[in-house]
Design a protein around this motif. Structure first.
Motif, PDB file in Angstrom:
ATOM      1  N   ARG A  38       1.158  -1.677   0.200  1.00  0.00           N
ATOM      2  CA  ARG A  38      -0.122   0.093   0.261  1.00  0.00           C
ATOM      3  C   ARG A  38       0.874   1.556  -0.178  1.00  0.00           C
ATOM      4  O   ARG A  38       2.338   1.457   0.529  1.00  0.00           O
ATOM      5  CB  ARG A  38      -0.741   0.039   1.336  1.00  0.00           C
ATOM      6  CG  ARG A  38      -0.283   0.089   2.728  1.00  0.00           C
ATOM      7  CD  ARG A  38      -0.777  -0.533   3.612  1.00  0.00           C
ATOM      8  NE  ARG A  38      -1.957  -0.977   4.020  1.00  0.00           N
ATOM      9  CZ  ARG A  38      -1.083  -2.912   3.809  1.00  0.00           C
ATOM     10  NH1 ARG A  38      -0.277  -2.698   4.768  1.00  0.00           N
ATOM     11  NH2 ARG A  38      -2.137  -3.881   4.108  1.00  0.00           N
ATOM     12  N   GLY A  57       5.214  -0.299  -9.219  1.00  0.00           N
ATOM     13  CA  GLY A  57       4.330   0.795  -8.208  1.00  0.00           C
ATOM     14  C   GLY A  57       5.352   1.651  -8.553  1.00  0.00           C
ATOM     15  O   GLY A  57       6.781   2.017  -9.902  1.00  0.00           O
ATOM     16  N   ASP A  90       2.548   4.344  -5.714  1.00  0.00           N
ATOM     17  CA  ASP A  90       1.694   3.391  -5.890  1.00  0.00           C
ATOM     18  C   ASP A  90       2.337   2.111  -5.524  1.00  0.00           C
ATOM     19  O   ASP A  90       3.267   1.458  -6.203  1.00  0.00           O
ATOM     20  CB  ASP A  90       1.956   3.366  -7.871  1.00  0.00           C
ATOM     21  CG  ASP A  90       1.309   2.810  -8.704  1.00  0.00           C
ATOM     22  OD1 ASP A  90       0.531   1.952  -7.847  1.00  0.00           O
ATOM     23  OD2 ASP A  90       1.780   2.404 -10.333  1.00  0.00           O
ATOM     24  N   SER A  92      -0.452  -1.517  -4.284  1.00  0.00           N
ATOM     25  CA  SER A  92      -1.624  -2.147  -3.989  1.00  0.00           C
ATOM     26  C   SER A  92      -1.164  -4.090  -3.353  1.00  0.00           C
ATOM     27  O   SER A  92      -0.571  -4.135  -3.489  1.00  0.00           O
ATOM     28  CB  SER A  92      -2.571  -2.348  -4.593  1.00  0.00           C
ATOM     29  OG  SER A  92      -2.299  -3.081  -6.283  1.00  0.00           O
ATOM     30  N   THR A  93      -2.306  -4.412  -3.027  1.00  0.00           N
ATOM     31  CA  THR A  93      -2.089  -5.742  -2.327  1.00  0.00           C
ATOM     32  C   THR A  93      -2.312  -6.901  -3.739  1.00  0.00           C
ATOM     33  O   THR A  93      -1.431  -8.352  -4.244  1.00  0.00           O
ATOM     34  CB  THR A  93      -3.848  -6.673  -1.284  1.00  0.00           C
ATOM     35  OG1 THR A  93      -3.834  -5.847  -0.830  1.00  0.00           O
ATOM     36  CG2 THR A  93      -3.115  -8.078  -1.405  1.00  0.00           C
ATOM     37  N   GLN A  94      -2.977  -6.176  -5.189  1.00  0.00           N
ATOM     38  CA  GLN A  94      -2.527  -7.374  -6.447  1.00  0.00           C
ATOM     39  C   GLN A  94      -1.586  -7.004  -6.898  1.00  0.00           C
ATOM     40  O   GLN A  94      -0.654  -7.039  -7.658  1.00  0.00           O
ATOM     41  CB  GLN A  94      -3.814  -6.688  -7.131  1.00  0.00           C
ATOM     42  CG  GLN A  94      -5.018  -7.464  -6.776  1.00  0.00           C
ATOM     43  CD  GLN A  94      -5.597  -6.735  -5.559  1.00  0.00           C
ATOM     44  OE1 GLN A  94      -5.356  -5.318  -5.238  1.00  0.00           O
ATOM     45  NE2 GLN A  94      -6.838  -7.475  -4.959  1.00  0.00           N
ATOM     46  N   ARG A  95      -0.654  -5.083  -7.191  1.00  0.00           N
ATOM     47  CA  ARG A  95       0.282  -5.272  -7.518  1.00  0.00           C
ATOM     48  C   ARG A  95       1.608  -3.953  -6.938  1.00  0.00           C
ATOM     49  O   ARG A  95       1.525  -3.005  -6.377  1.00  0.00           O
ATOM     50  CB  ARG A  95      -0.361  -4.517  -8.744  1.00  0.00           C
ATOM     51  CG  ARG A  95       0.577  -3.745 -10.087  1.00  0.00           C
ATOM     52  CD  ARG A  95       0.318  -3.090 -11.128  1.00  0.00           C
ATOM     53  NE  ARG A  95       1.159  -3.310 -12.212  1.00  0.00           N
ATOM     54  CZ  ARG A  95       2.261  -1.961 -12.085  1.00  0.00           C
ATOM     55  NH1 ARG A  95       2.313  -0.960 -10.808  1.00  0.00           N
ATOM     56  NH2 ARG A  95       2.934  -2.111 -13.433  1.00  0.00           N
ATOM     57  N   PRO A  96       1.969  -4.850  -5.929  1.00  0.00           N
ATOM     58  CA  PRO A  96       2.553  -4.167  -5.018  1.00  0.00           C
ATOM     59  C   PRO A  96       3.328  -3.307  -5.715  1.00  0.00           C
ATOM     60  O   PRO A  96       4.602  -3.787  -6.821  1.00  0.00           O
ATOM     61  CB  PRO A  96       3.391  -5.357  -4.153  1.00  0.00           C
ATOM     62  CG  PRO A  96       3.496  -6.841  -5.107  1.00  0.00           C
ATOM     63  CD  PRO A  96       1.482  -6.293  -5.569  1.00  0.00           C
TER      64      PRO A  96
END
Length: 323
Positions: A38, A57, A90, A92-96
């Motif tokens: 995150r 990211g 940038d 996320s859990t899906q795209r760390p």
């Protein structure tokens, strides 16, 4: 997807090692892996000379009033010790956010530059002040550096190969860093009389004596610069004045003392050179967004009142807390 095979391997490794919010030091000396699920707040950090390859990211670091962004497919070079602020922007859990980082060996940089005639050309001659270089510089990661980093990462769990090949790969990677479009600072650091090299000398002195009063005229003379030129080039490279630089060093170290050594607020303040508790509290609150007591209380809540957590990576002599 940028460097898909390498990214997949690094993410699998991060899963195996349960890498969380702090960079993980691999068994390859100087090589770190970072992963965030995150975005993070803008947080004070102490960079050491480091190269960071962003595989997925994005992240930002401050340089004075500017923000330097480095995202997937880019790399960032930090050529000097630098207290600053950084945040993952940038992830996320899906795209760390995931990155590989390597500590820069400034001595090796100088050795390599000495082996090549007129290395860097115009960059080296930019020491007249007309060519600006910065302590943090981002640029596109070319195929050569990605390939070399992939081979270095591939030495994990291969100690016999690592013992032979790591020194060779370190030389190759440092060569590509010197050659990079955003490697101007490294090229100037290799030139003994450049402004960047002199500012680097000053930073070494400030870090060694940061608890003592900073005497700018004496420091400027020691590195062979006028006081006005010293101020000008220090701020151009580091994004801050020498006094602000020292203040940030003190406050980051005070935060470390309270966290990893369980020191009281007053003891940490004195240890880093503050004579006024009020001034310490005011400047700490301005930098960290909470008072020293609130900072210390948050540590106790997170770890338990009797806990003594390990020192954060950015103060362990490793590279950067948040690569």
């Amino acid at each position: 997807m940028f460097a898909h095979a390498l990214t997949s391997r690094v993410l699998a490794y991060a899963d195996q090692q349960s890498i969380g919010h702090e960079p993980f030091c691999t068994d390859i000396p100087g090589l770190l892996v970072a992963r965030h699920f995150r975005p993070t707040d803008l947080t004070p950090v102490l960079y050491r000379p480091i190269f960071c390859l962003v595989l997925q990211g994005a992240k930002q670091s401050s340089l004075g009033d500017e923000m330097v962004t480095f995202s997937q497919g880019q790399s960032v070079i930090v050529g000097l010790d630098l207290p600053t602020c950084a945040s993952v922007v940038d992830a996320s859990t899906q795209r760390p956010y995931v990155a590989l980082a390597l500590q820069i060996d400034v001595t090796l940089i100088k050795e390599l530059a000495a082996e090549i005639d007129d290395f860097g050309g115009a960059d080296a001659r930019a020491s007249d002040g007309k060519g600006r270089v910065s302590a943090i510089a981002a640029g596109e990661a070319d195929e050569a550096i990605v390939n070399a980093m992939e081979r270095l990462f591939g030495l994990l769990n291969k100690p016999a190969a690592a013992a032979i090949l790591r020194p060779l790969l370190m030389r190759e990677i440092h060569f590509w860093l010197l050659s990079a479009s955003h490697g101007a600072l490294l090229r100037q650091l290799a030139q003994a009389n450049s402004h960047a090299a002199r500012i680097s000398e000053a930073i070494i002195h400030i870090r060694r004596t940061y608890v003592e009063p900073l005497r700018i005229p004496e420091l400027a003379r020691a590195v062979g610069m006028s006081e006005s030129a010293f101020h000008q080039h220090f701020k151009a490279i580091c994004g801050t004045t020498p006094l602000q630089f020292q203040k940030r060093l003190r406050l980051i170290e005070a935060a470390r003392l309270m966290k990893s050594e369980n020191q009281s607020v007053s003891a940490a303040a004195v240890a880093v050179g503050y004579e006024s508790p009020t001034q310490f509290s005011r400047e700490f609150s301005r930098m960290f967004g909470l008072s020293p007591r609130e900072h210390r209380s948050s540590i106790s809540i997170a770890h338990g009142t009797s806990a003594r957590p390990a020192a954060p990576a950015h103060m362990r002599g490793q590279a950067d807390l948040s690569v």
